[in-house]
Every structure is written in C-alpha cells, then in structure tokens.
Design an enzyme around this catalytic site. Structure first.
Site, PDB file in Angstrom:
ATOM      1  N   ASP A  63       0.861  -1.183   0.000  1.00 24.40           N
ATOM      2  CA  ASP A  63       0.000   0.000   0.000  1.00 24.40           C
ATOM      3  C   ASP A  63       0.897   1.232   0.000  1.00 24.40           C
ATOM      4  O   ASP A  63       1.682   1.426   0.934  1.00 24.40           O
ATOM      5  CB  ASP A  63      -0.876  -0.034   1.264  1.00 24.40           C
ATOM      6  CG  ASP A  63      -1.768   1.188   1.369  1.00 24.40           C
ATOM      7  OD1 ASP A  63      -2.245   1.625   0.317  1.00 24.40           O
ATOM      8  OD2 ASP A  63      -1.974   1.687   2.479  1.00 24.40           O
ATOM      9  N   THR A  96      -3.344   5.227  -3.782  1.00 25.55           N
ATOM     10  CA  THR A  96      -2.165   5.908  -3.218  1.00 25.55           C
ATOM     11  C   THR A  96      -0.920   5.627  -4.056  1.00 25.55           C
ATOM     12  O   THR A  96      -0.073   6.488  -4.234  1.00 25.55           O
ATOM     13  CB  THR A  96      -1.906   5.437  -1.775  1.00 25.55           C
ATOM     14  OG1 THR A  96      -2.023   4.023  -1.726  1.00 25.55           O
ATOM     15  CG2 THR A  96      -2.905   6.042  -0.830  1.00 25.55           C
ATOM     16  N   THR A  97      -0.828   4.396  -4.576  1.00 30.61           N
ATOM     17  CA  THR A  97       0.354   4.043  -5.382  1.00 30.61           C
ATOM     18  C   THR A  97       0.310   4.799  -6.706  1.00 30.61           C
ATOM     19  O   THR A  97       1.310   5.398  -7.122  1.00 30.61           O
ATOM     20  CB  THR A  97       0.376   2.522  -5.645  1.00 30.61           C
ATOM     21  OG1 THR A  97       0.117   1.867  -4.410  1.00 30.61           O
ATOM     22  CG2 THR A  97       1.703   2.082  -6.166  1.00 30.61           C
ATOM     23  N   ASP A 395      -9.123  -0.090   2.189  1.00 27.77           N
ATOM     24  CA  ASP A 395      -9.204   0.390   0.802  1.00 27.77           C
ATOM     25  C   ASP A 395     -10.516  -0.059   0.162  1.00 27.77           C
ATOM     26  O   ASP A 395     -11.208   0.726  -0.487  1.00 27.77           O
ATOM     27  CB  ASP A 395      -8.030  -0.155  -0.035  1.00 27.77           C
ATOM     28  CG  ASP A 395      -6.747   0.596   0.261  1.00 27.77           C
ATOM     29  OD1 ASP A 395      -6.792   1.455   1.154  1.00 27.77           O
ATOM     30  OD2 ASP A 395      -5.712   0.341  -0.371  1.00 27.77           O
TER      31      ASP A 395
END
Length: 544
Positions: A63, A96-97, A395
C-alpha cells in the site's frame, strides 16, 4: 566606482541556499526517486515491501501510503510527495500508489522543457489546462453511471480494487465484507447520505484461525468480559441500557477533609455512600434492563445490587464502542441514572453473549434488527498478515463508500489513462500539454512492466487500439495486470470509481505544479557551538 566592495551577507552563515534551475531539477529527481520506490507496487502482480521501523517492528505491505509512512526522507520535495499519498488515502482511501507514480512522471515530463530554458510558469499553465481538460473528459464521455442497487456490478468494482492487494486471493470474501459493512452503516436522513466507515465500521483483529473465518457481525463486538463472574453470559433479546456515568460513590476530585466528631458520624457516612449507590442501582433496575454498559467504573456494591436483580454489567467501555452499540441496538446513551426512561432502553439486539477466543473474552451484541453500526471480525495466522489484511480491507471499504456517494465508473487496467491521453493528443497543442498526455501512459506501462510483459509491444498495440476506436462508447481496452496482454475491460469487468481517479489526477498534477513553482530552497542548519544556548528559554534569557 566604490572600489572592491565587500559582498553583503544577508543570510546567516549556517544557512544553505540553493536557487534557480538546479533546485527545480533536484526537486524533479527527488520526486522520481520516490516514484521509483513505489512503482513495483502497482497492479495485481505487485511486489511487497518489507520495512523495519526504528523500534524493530516490521511492516509488510504494497500500500503506497503505508510504505511512505514508514520511510524517513531528507529532501523537502520528497516529503511533499509523501504528503500527497496521505491526502489521497484520507480523501478517497485508494489509489495511493498510482498518485505517487503519476506525480513522479508528471515531474519527469517537465524536465526536458526546463532544460530547453522554457520558463516554469509556461509549463505550469499548460499543466493546468491539461488538468481541466482531463477532468472535463472524465466527467462526461469517459465515465459511465452505476446503479447502486446492482449488487453484482458493485462487487465487480470492489473486486478490481481488492485484486491488486494481498487479500486478492480471498477477493470474494473481502468484497462481501466491504459491501455488507458499507450497506450497514449507510444512513439516509431526510435526503442526506452519510457513510461513516471510520466511526461505525470497526475492524477487530484476532490472531489465530484462518482468513476465511472473517465476517461482518450484525452488531458489535468488544474486548471485554462481564464485571462479576456470576452474571449471565448469554441473554437472548436483551434490553440494553448505555450509561456514561460511573456506578460508584463520587469521591472528591482532590484532597477532601471530613471532620468526624461522634462515632455514629462515621457509620452515617458509610451509610450515605451505600444509599447513594443503592439509589443509582434502583434507578437502573426500575427500567428492567438485562444489560448495562457504562464508560466508567462499577463499584462492588453496585455489582451486588445489579446481580441480585439479574442484570449483567460491563464497565469501562470506550466512548466509540458505546456509540456503536447505541447505533446497533437503538439505545440512547444516558448521562445520569435519574433520567433513565423506557425509551432510552435499546431492544434492537437479538443476542448478547460472551465468548472466549484465544486467551481473551469478547462480548458480542449481535443479531440486531436494523443495525446502523457493525464490527468486522478479522482472523489470520499472524499479526503481520492481519495488519496487511486490515489495510487492504480499508481500501475496499473506501471504494464501496465512494460508489455509494458518487456512483460513476471509469475503466480500469490503464484503459482510462490511454483514452485520456488520446483525447489530449488529438487537441494538437505542442509543448508541455502533450507531455501530460504521454505522462499518463506510465500507468499502463507500469502494469505491463510489473507482470513481465514486453512493455513496448503492449503499449504500441494499446495505442493503436485507442487511436482506431470509433463509436460512442468508452474505449475500454487496457492491460491485463495478471498476464500483461491487452484485454477489453468490459469483458474483464475491471472498473474503478470515478472519485478515486479524479482525485488521483488532481493531486498528481497539482503536486507537480507546486514542485515546479519552487526556485529557491533555504535550509537553516543550526550548528551548536559550545557557547550557544540550546533551549528556547535559555535563548530568551540571553536576549534580555
């Protein structure tokens, strides 16, 4: 004219200053370095990172936000890159990545223009224009409407999110948990839609068992046992009273002096204490509850009275747990026992039981009729696995919540990036504007790279598919993250919420703009000499 004049020193000697082109290129390098750390964590074939914190604990995750939280960096530009992953996580909970990889690529795209001596504001203007066009395209022709009542479609979207994570193996279970939890906590009051996952969908992790045993409880679970061993541990259809006052005699806050003259005074004092506790318990017993939860303590005497009346008491609950129980069983939290009335009693729960799992006792208030709060029970082999599962589930929960709040979808697997890139290229504006279009291709390229496909061949074929696309529908050809082949996302059923994508693009482009705006870094490194006072107080005294 004045003869060799001394250079004027404005900044103090310990201050380091860098300015101009050098700073901008350094910022770009820092952004790219952070993006390279995260790049292998994108897509279903993502690698895990193993991080050790200073205390010796380990974190294993893919994550983006969790990785960057643990990394300590020096460069100020890298710090602001880490900040955007956190913003993305708090705002929409997923992507987020992608946001870091995209921001790094946006910065890299600006580098050649800076070397051609193009002024940063020109680049920024083009980036802004591109961002407005991207948002416009996404909200109109590239996204499709989703029917929130269509459970299968909702499950597909959440599955696409979970598929890139560690719990991808148990994706059906995770999807079911996420959708159930979000459905439970969704509250529709007079047309106002509220989905508060953070407060009302609590994830409880219990090591042991298998991941398959995880479930969403139709109610609440707390890590507590009953206060008195003789109290009932299994009650069907309990009447529940929630308090946030203590069931013991109120002591003085600080030192209290009591003067006793006669011996009967002391007896009277003890008697008053007992009467006070008895009165509190009588107030509670009057509404005939089976269960009392309180956020404060329960004295031994109160336990005795409650036990005699056949009431089970549980003490020292967290405020958040108490709120969840209130939402689950329909009780009202009462501050003073005198004010207890029949309508404050919660009767919505079907079962109260205390179970022993592992070494600890857990209290379950389940089988609620219309719970508006729930507990997600996670089981797993070890703490590390549980922590990673929880991060992944958060998530999934956020994705499900975004869908309920804004039910629009875009194609996943890099398809939407390619489509936006094509639309931007068709506008035929030269310079940094086109660079944004090329920078977007980093997502499908990274997906192809991470599963070991031939990147150039895959991207060329994908570009050709998008360029030759005619018709009204969305061109949904993208990279299959498992095999690296080009597939139609309509067939693969990989969709992402529009909210996540919009936030990703906005954050990435705006961060790139922010970092390109910087042309001066002044860093004051304070060297401590022997004569310098170290703490502010000493410095203040020195100035007087």
């Amino acid at each position: 004219m004045f003869g060799g004049q001394q250079p004027i020193l404005v900044l103090s000697q310990n201050t380091k200053r860098e300015s101009g082109r050098k700073v901008q290129l350094e910022n770009i390098q820092a952004g790219k370095a952070i993006a390279d750390v995260i790049r292998t964590c994108l897509g279903p074939q993502a690698m895990l990172k193993m991080l050790m914190d200073p205390m010796g604990g380990i974190v294993m995750t893919n994550d983006g936000n969790a990785i960057l939280r643990e990394i300590t960096v020096q460069h100020p530009a890298a710090k602001s890159m880490i900040e955007i992953a956190r913003t993305q996580d708090e705002e929409v909970g997923d992507g987020t990545t992608s946001v870091i990889v995209l921001a790094g690529e946006m910065l890299a795209a600006a580098e050649p223009f800076l070397q051609q001596q193009i002024h940063p504001t020109v680049i920024i203007r083009a980036y802004r224009e591109a961002l407005e066009d991207i948002v416009g395209h996404l909200q109109s022709q590239l996204s499709i409407q989703l029917d929130v009542k269509d459970k299968a479609k909702m499950a597909d979207v959440v599955k696409a999110c979970v598929g890139t994570k560690f719990i991808g193996k148990w994706s059906d279970l995770a999807v079911k948990i996420a959708l159930d939890a979000v459905e439970t906590v969704t509250l529709n009051e007079n047309g106002r839609l509220e989905v508060d996952i953070k407060r009302y969908a609590k994830v409880e992790k219990i090591p042991g068992g298998a991941i398959e045993e995880s479930c969403v409880l139709k109610g609440v679970m707390i890590n507590k046992d009953v206060t008195h061993p003789k109290m009932r541990r299994l009650i069907e259809n309990p009447r529940i009273v929630l308090l946030d006052c203590s069931l013991e005699y109120k002591k003085g806050e600080s030192q209290t002096n009591v003067e006793i003259i006669g011996e009967q005074d002391f007896t009277r004092m003890l008697q008053i204490e007992e009467e006070f506790v008895q009165r509190i318990c009588a107030d509670i017993i009057a509404v005939k509850p089976d269960l009392v939860f309180t956020e404060k303590g329960v004295s031994d005497l109160a336990q005795h009275y409650l036990l005699k009346a056949g009431i089970t008491a549980i003490r020292r609950l967290r405020k958040t747990d108490n709120l969840r129980i209130a939402r689950a069983c329909g009780a009202t939290i009462v501050n003073r026992t005198e004010e207890l009335t029949e309508k404050d009693v919660g009767t919505g729960a079907g079962l109260f039981e205390v179970k022993k799992i592992g070494d600890e006792y857990f209290t379950f208030v389940t089988e609620c009729k219309e719970p508006k709060a729930c507990t997600i029970l996670l089981r797993g082999a070890s703490k590390d696995i549980l922590n990673e599962t929880e991060r992944n589930l958060q998530d999934a929960l956020h994705v499900a919540r975004n869908l309920v709040l804004e039910p629009r979808l875009v194609a996943g697997g890099g398809a939407v990036e390619m489509a936006v890139s094509q639309l931007l290229t068709r506008k035929q504006v030269k310079g940094p504007y086109t660079a944004v279009a090329h920078a977007l291709e980093i997502i499908p390229r990274t997906l192809a790279q991470n599963c070991g496909a031939n990147t150039i061949r895959a991207l060329t074929a994908l570009r050709a598919k998008h360029a030759s696309h005619t018709g009204d529908g969305v061109c949904a050809w993208g990279i299959d993250g498992e095999s690296g082949e080009i597939v139609d996302m309509n067939v693969k059923n990989i969709w992402e919420p529009l909210a996540v994508k919009l936030q990703t693009y906005k954050t990435a482009v705006e961060t790139a703009i922010l970092l390109l705006r910087i042309d001066d870094i002044v860093s004051g490194s304070k060297k401590r000499g022997g004569n310098e006072p170290t703490n502010p107080a000493a410095m203040a005294q020195g100035q007087e």
